[in-house]
Design a protein around this motif. Structure first.
Motif, PDB file in Angstrom:
ATOM      1  N   PHE A  52       0.839  -1.189   0.023  1.00 23.14           N
ATOM      2  CA  PHE A  52       0.082   0.072  -0.097  1.00 23.14           C
ATOM      3  C   PHE A  52       0.811   1.322   0.205  1.00 23.14           C
ATOM      4  O   PHE A  52       0.435   2.085  -0.863  1.00 23.14           O
ATOM      5  CB  PHE A  52      -0.984  -0.034   1.235  1.00 23.14           C
ATOM      6  CG  PHE A  52      -1.511   1.157   1.626  1.00 23.14           C
ATOM      7  CD1 PHE A  52      -2.816   1.622   0.941  1.00 23.14           C
ATOM      8  CD2 PHE A  52      -1.129   1.976   2.647  1.00 23.14           C
ATOM      9  CE1 PHE A  52      -3.084   2.853   1.340  1.00 23.14           C
ATOM     10  CE2 PHE A  52      -1.917   3.300   2.918  1.00 23.14           C
ATOM     11  CZ  PHE A  52      -2.740   3.766   2.333  1.00 23.14           C
ATOM     12  N   ALA A  53       1.706   1.348   0.953  1.00 27.03           N
ATOM     13  CA  ALA A  53       2.685   2.355   1.088  1.00 27.03           C
ATOM     14  C   ALA A  53       3.455   2.802  -0.280  1.00 27.03           C
ATOM     15  O   ALA A  53       3.736   3.895  -0.561  1.00 27.03           O
ATOM     16  CB  ALA A  53       3.696   2.557   2.532  1.00 27.03           C
TER      17      ALA A  53
ATOM     18  N   VAL B  33      -0.197   3.056  16.309  1.00 27.02           N
ATOM     19  CA  VAL B  33       1.144   3.819  16.080  1.00 27.02           C
ATOM     20  C   VAL B  33       2.149   2.945  15.597  1.00 27.02           C
ATOM     21  O   VAL B  33       2.677   3.769  14.405  1.00 27.02           O
ATOM     22  CB  VAL B  33       1.643   4.363  17.497  1.00 27.02           C
ATOM     23  CG1 VAL B  33       2.899   5.291  17.016  1.00 27.02           C
ATOM     24  CG2 VAL B  33       0.564   5.183  18.222  1.00 27.02           C
ATOM     25  N   ALA B  34       2.465   1.859  15.825  1.00 24.29           N
ATOM     26  CA  ALA B  34       3.466   1.127  15.003  1.00 24.29           C
ATOM     27  C   ALA B  34       3.366   0.859  13.496  1.00 24.29           C
ATOM     28  O   ALA B  34       4.096   1.093  12.740  1.00 24.29           O
ATOM     29  CB  ALA B  34       3.693  -0.176  15.748  1.00 24.29           C
ATOM     30  N   THR B  35       1.748   0.668  13.239  1.00 30.50           N
ATOM     31  CA  THR B  35       1.575   0.623  11.766  1.00 30.50           C
ATOM     32  C   THR B  35       1.895   2.049  10.986  1.00 30.50           C
ATOM     33  O   THR B  35       2.453   2.061  10.033  1.00 30.50           O
ATOM     34  CB  THR B  35       0.031   0.582  11.665  1.00 30.50           C
ATOM     35  OG1 THR B  35      -0.342  -0.800  12.339  1.00 30.50           O
ATOM     36  CG2 THR B  35      -0.520   0.356  10.362  1.00 30.50           C
TER      37      THR B  35
ATOM     38  N   LEU C 220       4.758   2.663   7.942  1.00 31.98           N
ATOM     39  CA  LEU C 220       4.254   3.278   6.763  1.00 31.98           C
ATOM     40  C   LEU C 220       5.307   4.656   6.501  1.00 31.98           C
ATOM     41  O   LEU C 220       5.610   4.707   5.428  1.00 31.98           O
ATOM     42  CB  LEU C 220       2.981   3.686   6.932  1.00 31.98           C
ATOM     43  CG  LEU C 220       1.708   2.410   6.879  1.00 31.98           C
ATOM     44  CD1 LEU C 220       0.320   2.945   7.242  1.00 31.98           C
ATOM     45  CD2 LEU C 220       1.688   1.761   5.476  1.00 31.98           C
ATOM     46  N   ALA C 221       5.352   5.295   7.663  1.00 34.46           N
ATOM     47  CA  ALA C 221       6.333   6.474   7.294  1.00 34.46           C
ATOM     48  C   ALA C 221       7.607   6.264   6.927  1.00 34.46           C
ATOM     49  O   ALA C 221       8.280   7.286   6.301  1.00 34.46           O
ATOM     50  CB  ALA C 221       6.090   7.276   8.531  1.00 34.46           C
TER      51      ALA C 221
ATOM     52  N   VAL D 220       3.341  10.483   5.935  1.00 34.39           N
ATOM     53  CA  VAL D 220       2.030  10.166   6.529  1.00 34.39           C
ATOM     54  C   VAL D 220       1.731  11.407   7.345  1.00 34.39           C
ATOM     55  O   VAL D 220       2.324  12.077   8.303  1.00 34.39           O
ATOM     56  CB  VAL D 220       1.906   9.235   7.640  1.00 34.39           C
ATOM     57  CG1 VAL D 220       0.771   9.009   8.139  1.00 34.39           C
ATOM     58  CG2 VAL D 220       2.510   7.788   6.963  1.00 34.39           C
ATOM     59  N   TYR D 221       0.495  12.171   6.901  1.00 38.66           N
ATOM     60  CA  TYR D 221       0.071  13.245   7.852  1.00 38.66           C
ATOM     61  C   TYR D 221      -1.544  12.851   8.384  1.00 38.66           C
ATOM     62  O   TYR D 221      -2.077  12.446   7.577  1.00 38.66           O
ATOM     63  CB  TYR D 221      -0.057  14.490   6.896  1.00 38.66           C
ATOM     64  CG  TYR D 221       1.106  14.796   6.296  1.00 38.66           C
ATOM     65  CD1 TYR D 221       2.282  15.293   7.038  1.00 38.66           C
ATOM     66  CD2 TYR D 221       1.459  14.532   5.022  1.00 38.66           C
ATOM     67  CE1 TYR D 221       3.758  15.546   6.378  1.00 38.66           C
ATOM     68  CE2 TYR D 221       2.586  15.184   4.276  1.00 38.66           C
ATOM     69  CZ  TYR D 221       3.603  15.325   5.178  1.00 38.66           C
ATOM     70  OH  TYR D 221       4.896  15.973   4.727  1.00 38.66           O
ATOM     71  N   PRO D 222      -1.683  12.983   9.437  1.00 37.79           N
ATOM     72  CA  PRO D 222      -0.764  13.517  10.754  1.00 37.79           C
ATOM     73  C   PRO D 222       0.141  12.240  11.112  1.00 37.79           C
ATOM     74  O   PRO D 222       0.067  11.159  10.701  1.00 37.79           O
ATOM     75  CB  PRO D 222      -1.725  13.683  11.704  1.00 37.79           C
ATOM     76  CG  PRO D 222      -3.002  12.925  11.555  1.00 37.79           C
ATOM     77  CD  PRO D 222      -3.199  12.914  10.022  1.00 37.79           C
TER      78      PRO D 222
END
Ligand code: AMP
Length: 366
Positions: free
Chosen positions: A68-69, A84-86, A90-91, A96-98
């Motif tokens: 996906f990313a 948060v780990a997901t 991805l970041a 990623v925002y936010p």
């Protein structure tokens, strides 16, 4: 993608979460020529109907997340309780925002309130609660009535209970599932309001006019725009939102929910919570502003200039809960009603199925 680059037409925006907020974000993105790829666990995902690409996979499916990313130009979310780990994973592949840091903060009612205190923003007295002992100790200092809420994963009043004088504290802790919690002083508020604001990747900050929000059974029922508050209170509310946005280095649209106590020039504000996403109390912007909160968010995460937040009308937004959605034909027969139906499969009681916005007066130039 750097802080200054902007997405061109045809770029793909990844959205985490397949609910109505994702659906309305996808519609706004389409109008700017972007395509959307929605990622959401399997289930009823009404946003899937509106997106060019969809992935139905869990929040811990590393391979699906990676794919996906790699397929999108920027990632955003419509649901704040994603692990948060997901988001951090991805970041590493795509902006990623936010950010994961913002999610970490807003997923935890204690961290969120500590930030407010640090910034000089008033919040109800509160204490962290990890046991019935903690509750017995802190109820003395916070007093009754007070509200016990799970520290994490609460929404629409889920995972909370009001404690009154003489209540059984062990039972209250049981009621919220004996989880890490927060005890808050009950605020005898006059009104609830929210600020819907956006901050761009360049730090540009804009906010909409402030709605007054009325709840039934802890679920938002109506938002009335503009809220009947003093200019001073309005200004303070906007200052609170801007301070928070800067402190979080926020990018995108977010909402700050506030309690208003007192009236007639003697109002005080206390922060309830921050929602790091487009917000139900901002849905009226689709009908009463040239640029909706959804487009504003897409602009912010894409690096486009922010749009005007000017409101051309007064409005009342009403949620359609459960089988209220079946009144579609009757609603469509009403003059000047802006209707948005989310396309969910099952109209369970209390479930947000759609909303309507009634334009109540023209206020061009406001
Ligand atoms: P929340 O999930 O924290 O947004 O709470 C849902 C709703 O419960 C709010 O919109 C308020 O109507 C009510 N509520 C939450 N916290 C308090 C409080 N400390 N005092 C009074 N009412 C509250």
């Amino acid at each position: 993608m750097g802080k200054t680059s902007t997405l061109g037409p045809g770029a793909v925006i990844g959205i985490l979460g397949g609910g109505q907020l994702g659906r309305m974000l996808a519609m706004a993105a389409a109008r700017l020529g972007y395509k959307c790829h929605i990622y959401s666990p399997p289930g009823d995902n009404p946003a899937f109907d509106l997106a060019a690409f969809n992935s139905a996979a869990s929040w811990d499916d590393i391979e699906a997340l990676r794919k996906f990313a790699s397929s999108v130009d920027v990632i955003t979310l419509e649901f704040e309780n994603i692990p948060v780990a997901t988001v951090a994973g991805l970041a590493e592949i795509c902006p990623v925002y936010p950010s994961a840091e913002v999610l970490e903060l807003t997923q935890d009612r204690i961290k969120e309130k500590n930030l407010a205190v640090k910034l000089g923003i008033k919040v109800p007295d509160f204490a962290a609660i990890d046991s019935v002992d903690d509750l017995e100790r802190h109820i003395e200092q916070i007093g009754t009535p007070s509200v016990l809420k799970t520290r994490r994963l609460g929404y629409d009043g889920k995972g909370q209970c009001v404690i009154r004088e003489g209540d059984d504290l062990a039972k209250a802790f049981d009621m919220i599932g004996r989880q890490p919690a927060i005890l808050e002083a009950f605020v005898p508020f006059e009104k609830e309001i929210s600020v819907i604001a956006a901050r761009g990747r360049n730090g540009d900050f804009v906010a909409y006019d402030i709605p007054e929000n009325r709840h039934e059974n802890h679920i938002l029922k109506t938002s009335h725009i503009p809220a009947n508050i003093s200019d001073k209170t309005r200004k303070q509310a906007l200052e609170i939102a801007e301070k928070l946005a800067v402190a979080m280095d926020y990018v995108g649209v977010f909402a700050v929910e506030l309690f208003v106590s007192g009236k007639n020039g003697d109002e005080t504000l206390a922060m309830n919570e921050i929602a790091p996403r487009v917000h139900n109390s901002g849905h009226w912007t689709s009908a009463a502003c040239t640029i909706s909160q959804f487009e504003q968010h897409i602009r912010a995460i894409s690096g486009l200039p922010s749009g005007s937040t000017q409101r051309h009308s007064d409005a009342v937004m009403q949620n359609l809960l459960g089988n209220e959605v079946n009144a579609l034909a009757g609603l469509a027969g009403q003059d000047g009603l802006f209707i948005e139906i989310y396309g969910k499969q099952e109209a369970r009681a209390g479930r947000k199925m759609g909303h309507v916005t009634k334009i109540t007066a023209k206020t061009v130039g406001n």
